[in-house]
Design a protein around this motif. Structure first.
Motif, PDB file in Angstrom:
ATOM      1  N   ARG A 138       0.830  -1.214   0.000  1.00 28.96           N
ATOM      2  CA  ARG A 138       0.000   0.000   0.000  1.00 28.96           C
ATOM      3  C   ARG A 138       0.858   1.254   0.000  1.00 28.96           C
ATOM      4  O   ARG A 138       0.529   2.245  -0.668  1.00 28.96           O
ATOM      5  N   TRP A 139       1.971   1.218   0.719  1.00 25.86           N
ATOM      6  CA  TRP A 139       2.854   2.388   0.747  1.00 25.86           C
ATOM      7  C   TRP A 139       3.429   2.692  -0.638  1.00 25.86           C
ATOM      8  O   TRP A 139       3.711   3.853  -0.954  1.00 25.86           O
ATOM      9  N   ILE A 140       3.633   1.665  -1.457  1.00 20.92           N
ATOM     10  CA  ILE A 140       4.101   1.901  -2.833  1.00 20.92           C
ATOM     11  C   ILE A 140       3.052   2.709  -3.588  1.00 20.92           C
ATOM     12  O   ILE A 140       3.379   3.682  -4.292  1.00 20.92           O
ATOM     13  N   ASP A 141       1.785   2.321  -3.447  1.00 20.91           N
ATOM     14  CA  ASP A 141       0.709   3.056  -4.115  1.00 20.91           C
ATOM     15  C   ASP A 141       0.630   4.499  -3.633  1.00 20.91           C
ATOM     16  O   ASP A 141       0.279   5.409  -4.398  1.00 20.91           O
ATOM     17  N   GLU A 142       0.953   4.706  -2.354  1.00 19.29           N
ATOM     18  CA  GLU A 142       0.882   6.047  -1.777  1.00 19.29           C
ATOM     19  C   GLU A 142       2.120   6.883  -2.077  1.00 19.29           C
ATOM     20  O   GLU A 142       2.148   8.080  -1.747  1.00 19.29           O
ATOM     21  N   THR A 143       3.135   6.268  -2.682  1.00 20.02           N
ATOM     22  CA  THR A 143       4.394   6.974  -2.969  1.00 20.02           C
ATOM     23  C   THR A 143       4.738   6.815  -4.448  1.00 20.02           C
ATOM     24  O   THR A 143       5.583   5.990  -4.825  1.00 20.02           O
ATOM     25  N   PRO A 144       4.078   7.558  -5.323  1.00 23.67           N
ATOM     26  CA  PRO A 144       4.319   7.406  -6.759  1.00 23.67           C
ATOM     27  C   PRO A 144       5.725   7.855  -7.147  1.00 23.67           C
ATOM     28  O   PRO A 144       6.332   8.677  -6.443  1.00 23.67           O
ATOM     29  N   PRO A 145       6.262   7.314  -8.227  1.00 25.13           N
ATOM     30  CA  PRO A 145       7.601   7.713  -8.670  1.00 25.13           C
ATOM     31  C   PRO A 145       7.659   9.190  -9.052  1.00 25.13           C
ATOM     32  O   PRO A 145       6.672   9.775  -9.500  1.00 25.13           O
ATOM     33  N   GLU A 146       8.810   9.800  -8.850  1.00 22.38           N
ATOM     34  CA  GLU A 146       9.014  11.203  -9.183  1.00 22.38           C
ATOM     35  C   GLU A 146       9.405  11.358 -10.653  1.00 22.38           C
ATOM     36  O   GLU A 146       9.948  10.435 -11.263  1.00 22.38           O
TER      37      GLU A 146
END
Length: 369
Positions: A138-146
């Motif tokens: 879930r944290w991956i979904d909440e932290t999109p790539p820059e």
């Protein structure tokens, strides 16, 4: 059609999987170690085997509250003990090495001939571990790539990792028994080491090994039991691989310590060992079949090995023999049993442990001095 040179290389490589059960250490043919002795699994106290023996002799059930093995309460934050090549000798002679390899080999035996979709017990601890991995997902979904000029190593990974670094102890504490809460800081280090390096933004087999050590630690403190063996691999480790693949794809992580075309895989090793064990004595699927994309697509839900091949096919282009030469060579080995034995030899000979961290004796044993 592959050229003659490739076929010759394939046959020569396959001989490594037909040789005697010994490995060559550091390329020196005069220094040989046995691949698998009874000492590794029982004499050297492989965790899951000890658990099974204790439960058998005591007549206890997996639901009993009493831990299967006595555990020291003096936990410590792991530290780096292997810094130079001479330290490798201490590592190979250590109880930590015996316990780790015993854990790997015990699980290897446990999944032999079984599908990912077979029936097995899912304990409360397994469920908690799946929640933990779901949180990381879930944290991956909440932290999109820059948006950044560099194609690889997206810096948003560092933001994701910082969240894990801050929350790791709490995540571990939610998994382990309350009376083992003091172990959370020690075990959390292996969880943080298992997801890649935030400085280099890379991931490799050393990080994968850290997750296996994390699971081994949970066994040693009694959080995981002997009847969790199948769920450890088929539920927890398989879910871990899903999250790591998502990390690799989302943040374009570099392979850590990759040997390129000469390595087995850019990121993983253990799922090939355990995955090949799943295929042992399979009535129809032979090693030569895993290079057939149709076979992979039809069977990857049942076999960890084929899940790995499917991911490689998705991430790489060109002939399989060129981008994954070592795996293509392995497809020439006649039986899955030989593949499994050969992969274990490769793992013992090539596994890099320079960043291995050592904690308290009864979680991961200290190196022999």
């Amino acid at each position: 059609m592959q050229n003659v040179g490739q076929n010759q290389s394939r046959v020569i490589f396959s001989l490594c999987f037909l040789s005697s059960p010994y490995l060559v250490v550091s390329g020196n043919a005069n220094r040989m170690l046995p691949i698998h002795t009874s000492g590794e699994i029982s004499g050297c106290t492989a965790t899951l085997v000890n658990m099974a023996e204790t439960e058998h002799h005591s007549g206890s059930s997996p639901e009993d509250d009493t831990p299967p093995i006595p555990v020291c309460q003096n936990f410590m934050v792991p530290k780096k003990e292997i810094s130079m090549f001479p330290d490798m000798g201490k590592w190979k002679r250590s109880q930590a090495y015996a316990d780790y390899m015993g854990f790997i080999l015990t699980l290897n035996e446990g999944v032999k001939g079984k599908k990912l979709t077979c029936e097995y017990k899912v304990s409360e601890t397994i469920e908690k571990l799946l929640v933990l991995l779901g949180t990381l997902d879930r944290w991956i979904d909440e932290t999109p790539p820059e948006d950044q000029p560099s194609r690889f190593g997206n810096k948003a990974y560092r933001t994701w990792y910082a969240k894990l670094d801050q929350e790791a102890e709490g995540l571990v504490a939610a998994v382990i028994p309350e009376d083992k809460a003091a172990a959370a800081p020690e075990i959390a280090v292996y969880l943080k080491e298992a997801v890649g390096n935030s400085t280099r933004i890379d991931y490799g087999t050393g990080h994968e090994a850290a997750f296996a050590i994390f699971l081994c630690c949970l066994c040693k403190i009694g959080a995981l039991r002997v009847d969790d063996q199948l769920a450890i691999i088929f539920k927890v480790f398989d879910r871990y691989l899903e999250v790591m693949r998502k990390l690799q794809k989302t943040y374009r992580m570099e392979p850590a310590g990759s040997q390129g075309v000469w390595g087995l895989d850019d990121f993983q090793f253990l799922p090939f060992i355990w995955g090949s064990s799943q295929f042992v004595d399979h009535p129809t699927l032979e090693p030569k079949h895993f290079v057939d994309e149709k076979v992979v697509n039809e069977n990857h839900h049942d076999y960890m090995f084929l899940e790995c091949i499917k991911f490689i096919n998705e991430m790489k282009t060109g002939p399989f023999a060129e981008h994954s030469n070592q795996l293509w060579n392995i497809s020439a080995v006649p039986t899955w049993s030989k593949v499994n034995q050969g992969l274990i030899r490769m793992y013992k000979a090539e596994w890099v442990v320079c960043c291995f961290l050592i904690g308290s004796p009864d979680v991961v044993h200290k190196l022999v001095r």
